[in-house]
Design an enzyme around this catalytic site. Structure first.
Site, PDB file in Angstrom:
ATOM      1  N   LYS A 185       0.923  -1.227   0.109  1.00  0.00           N
ATOM      2  CA  LYS A 185      -0.122  -0.049   0.056  1.00  0.00           C
ATOM      3  C   LYS A 185       0.815   1.487   0.098  1.00  0.00           C
ATOM      4  CE  LYS A 185      -3.369  -2.983   0.117  1.00  0.00           C
ATOM      5  NZ  LYS A 185      -4.171  -3.304   1.070  1.00  0.00           N
TER       6      LYS A 185
HETATM    7  C1  LIG Z   1      -5.281  -4.508   1.158  1.00  0.00           C
HETATM    8  C2  LIG Z   1      -6.885  -4.522   1.027  1.00  0.00           C
HETATM    9  C3  LIG Z   1      -7.658  -4.906   2.097  1.00  0.00           C
HETATM   10  C4  LIG Z   1      -6.933  -5.563   3.231  1.00  0.00           C
HETATM   11  O1  LIG Z   1      -5.751  -5.017   4.134  1.00  0.00           O
HETATM   12  P1  LIG Z   1      -5.244  -6.089   4.739  1.00  0.00           P
HETATM   13  O2  LIG Z   1      -4.250  -5.153   5.599  1.00  0.00           O
HETATM   14  O3  LIG Z   1      -4.254  -6.825   4.211  1.00  0.00           O
HETATM   15  O4  LIG Z   1      -5.954  -6.729   5.653  1.00  0.00           O
HETATM   16  C5  LIG Z   1      -8.900  -4.643   2.167  1.00  0.00           C
HETATM   17  N1  LIG Z   1      -9.451  -3.969   0.939  1.00  0.00           N
HETATM   18  C6  LIG Z   1      -8.684  -3.806  -0.092  1.00  0.00           C
HETATM   19  C7  LIG Z   1      -9.435  -3.140  -1.285  1.00  0.00           C
HETATM   20  C8  LIG Z   1      -7.225  -3.954  -0.091  1.00  0.00           C
HETATM   21  O5  LIG Z   1      -6.609  -3.564  -1.167  1.00  0.00           O
END
Ligand SMILES: *Cc1c(COP(=O)(O)O)cnc(C)c1O
Length: 377
Positions: A185
């Site tokens: 992210k």
């Molecule tokens: C990465 C992601 C999540 C989940 O996040 P985690 O930290 O991996 O649990 C949820 N929704 C979207 C759209 C994502 O890209």
């Protein structure tokens, strides 16, 4: 010199800052729910103009905690078909039933029409996802649809750190926003998540849920079916250090996106998902749709093998209703979602991408597009 699909950027000064924080955390022994978590929460809230932030162990946990606070048990929660599995997974974990809705082709998000088509008498919540960091200009209209029916709107803002629409930050359009700090992210804490909200009640509930449902940190009275959703101080320190770079990361990513916009405008049939007026995307992803008939696998293989450019992961290559584990929630075809998932590619965007790298991507994509799109029947 090729271009990788993704690059996680911690420069030397940031690595040093993290190392110093870790030394301090280990020396004090305050390893969870301590001052770094609070610092990270306050800084993340300030960055998004939010009143309250609650750090948790993942983005999925952030969504689940919000949905548990709303209480969606045995009720429907509308989610878009174009999103990561976790959006629907959190609904299931919170005891709800995902109702999977189609999306708008221009924004890859729910629209008032696709939302209305999916609403049921038992709808407990609606989750809006900011795919690639782009916030739909319909966000306000979606909230109005929810408000008229008294249904809370929740944002899955995992992609949207620092994105805004008409000056309003991601996480501020509904009851609460869920962010993820998974390594890919825009900013990361290693693993982690954050809830942003204006509601002091939701903030208090989230603090209870993340720590085993305990009424308070110091008592052993469990008042909610909580879980071990805390963020460790070590992760909070990484997240707090990385967050300081958010503005410059977004500047760099947006400059790359402007180059891609200009270059792709000249490629017949290759349609970039453009930033709508008023939206300031963080460009977590730069999404474009291949011309119909061009094989994605062949396109990706050619830019990699012939030009050393790795495209980044799609968002997403399979819509939720076609995910095997969600088959029980499949209701019928969702044509726009199926089409945009089948045809999309994501050009690599890094928080420290050089102009040379962006040019390499443009040359690779242009050359492969010329060859493959030219061969279409
Ligand atoms: C990465 C992601 C999540 C989940 O996040 P985690 O930290 O991996 O649990 C949820 N929704 C979207 C759209 C994502 O890209």
């Amino acid at each position: 010199m090729g271009v990788p699909a993704a690059r996680i950027v911690f420069d030397e000064s940031d690595r040093t800052a993290v190392a110093e924080a870790v030394a301090e955390i280990l020396a004090t022994g305050a390893l969870t729910l301590g001052p770094w978590t609070e610092r990270f929460e306050q800084a993340f809230a300030a960055e998004h103009g939010a009143s309250h932030a609650v750090a948790v162990s993942s983005g999925t946990a952030a969504l689940e905690v919000i949905l548990r606070s709303v209480d969606v048990r045995d009720r429907d929660v509308i989610v878009p078909a174009v999103t990561f599995y976790a959006t629907a997974g959190a609904v299931l974990h919170a005891g709800g039933r995902p109702v999977i809705a189609d999306v708008d082709r221009a924004t890859l998000a729910l629209s008032p029409d696709t939302l209305e088509a999916a609403l049921t008498p038992g709808t407990a919540a609606v989750v809006l996802v900011h795919i690639g960091g782009l916030i739909t200009p319909d966000a306000e209209a979606l909230r109005a649809v929810c408000n008229r029916r008294g249904i809370p709107l929740v944002e899955d803002a995992a992609h949207a750190h620092g994105s805004s629409l008409d000056g309003r930050a991601a996480g501020s359009f509904g009851l609460a926003g869920a962010f993820s700090f998974y390594p890919t992210k825009v900013t990361t804490s290693g693993e982690g998540g954050m809830i942003l909200t204006e509601s002091p009640e939701l903030r208090d509930e989230a603090r209870i849920y993340r720590d085993q449902g305990k009424g308070s940190f110091t008592t052993n009275h469990h008042v909610r079916p909580g879980y071990s959703w805390r963020m460790s101080e070590l992760n909070a320190a990484v997240g707090a250090v990385h967050l300081r770079r958010l503005k410059e990361f977004i500047e760099t990513r947006r400059a790359v996106a402007r180059r891609y916009d200009a270059a792709l405008a000249g490629l017949d049939g290759l349609e970039p998902v453009l930033e709508p007026a008023g939206c300031r995307s963080n460009y977590y992803k730069y999404v474009a749709l291949l011309p119909p008939g061009v094989e994605r696998a062949e396109f990706k293989r050619a830019v990699a093998e012939e030009h050393g450019v790795r495209l980044s992961g799609e968002v997403y290559d399979l819509p939720l209703h076609l995910q095997p584990v969600l088959a029980p929630y499949r209701r019928g075809p969702l044509p726009v979602a199926e089409d945009v998932c089948a045809r999309q590619i994501c050009l690599p965007v890094h928080s420290d991408m050089t102009e040379d790298e962006a040019e390499q991507v443009i040359e690779a994509v242009s050359a492969v597009h010329r060859r493959l799109a030219g061969q279409r029947p």
